[in-house]
Design a protein around this motif. Structure first.
Motif: not given
Ligand code: COA
Length: 159
Positions: A139-146, A148-159
């Motif tokens: 997923a992408v969290r829009k303007r997540y970082y205060p 510079n308002r950069e987007d965050a990429v959310v990553m997951w790993k399932h064992d």
């Protein structure tokens, strides 16, 4: 920045020791953090990791020198990778991968079945490392970082 060394010139993470965070490590860690993160963690944030009830924090040591660190929080069955950084002059030798792998192993040993993290969308080095370890962009969290308002990429790993 892309690494310009050929594979033959590359050294490896052999000889690196991973040890639990101690108070005496914190000044060196803060130096690496300042060189690595546009919005660095405070000293207090690292101190909190010393006796964090559900955290594991590891420090990478080479020839007696601190060259990297990383942390994970264990939230029931989920491992949340909170931070990882390697000293700029020790990057691209497999140390970051060693640190994150060890954090995931430690979390798995405590019962996690999956792992997640957020990473700046522009951080191709970290995204490459996480993909190497089996994380996928979820997923992408829009303007997540205060800062510079950069987007965050959310990553997951399932064992
Ligand atoms: C991200 C970081 C921890 C990687 O540490 P590292 O020790 O250099 O990484 P490794 O040598 O273990 O790299 C493992 C893999 O990640 C990917 N990778 C690492 N750095 C890369 C780069 N600059 N460009 C592209 N891919 C990269 C590659 O797939 C690499 O495997 P390869 O060298 O066999 O190609 C380091 O660049 C760093 O400290 N960056 C600043 C802090 C930061 O961004 N932390 C992450 C916050 S979410």
């Amino acid at each position: 920045m892309a690494d310009k060394r050929s594979p033959r010139q590359k050294s490896t993470a052999t000889g690196i020791q991973l040890v639990p965070l101690e108070a005496g490590h914190i000044p060196a860690i803060i130096e690496i953090e300042k060189q690595s993160n546009s919005s660095p963690w405070s000293e207090r944030s690292f101190v909190n990791e010393l006796d964090h009830p559900y955290g594991v924090f590891l420090v990478a040591v080479a020839d007696g020198r601190i060259v990297g660190f990383g942390g994970v929080w264990i939230m029931i069955d989920e491992a949340h990778v909170t931070t990882v950084a390697v000293s700029p002059d020790h990057r691209r030798r497999g140390i970051g991968k060693r640190i994150v792998s060890a954090l995931l192993d430690a979390a798995q040993a405590r019962g996690t079945t999956c792992a997640t993290l957020e990473v700046r969308a522009s951080n191709t080095a970290a995204i490459g490392l996480y993909e190497d370890l089996g994380f996928v962009r979820s997923a992408v969290r829009k303007r997540y970082y205060p800062d510079n308002r950069e987007d965050a990429v959310v990553m997951w790993k399932h064992d």
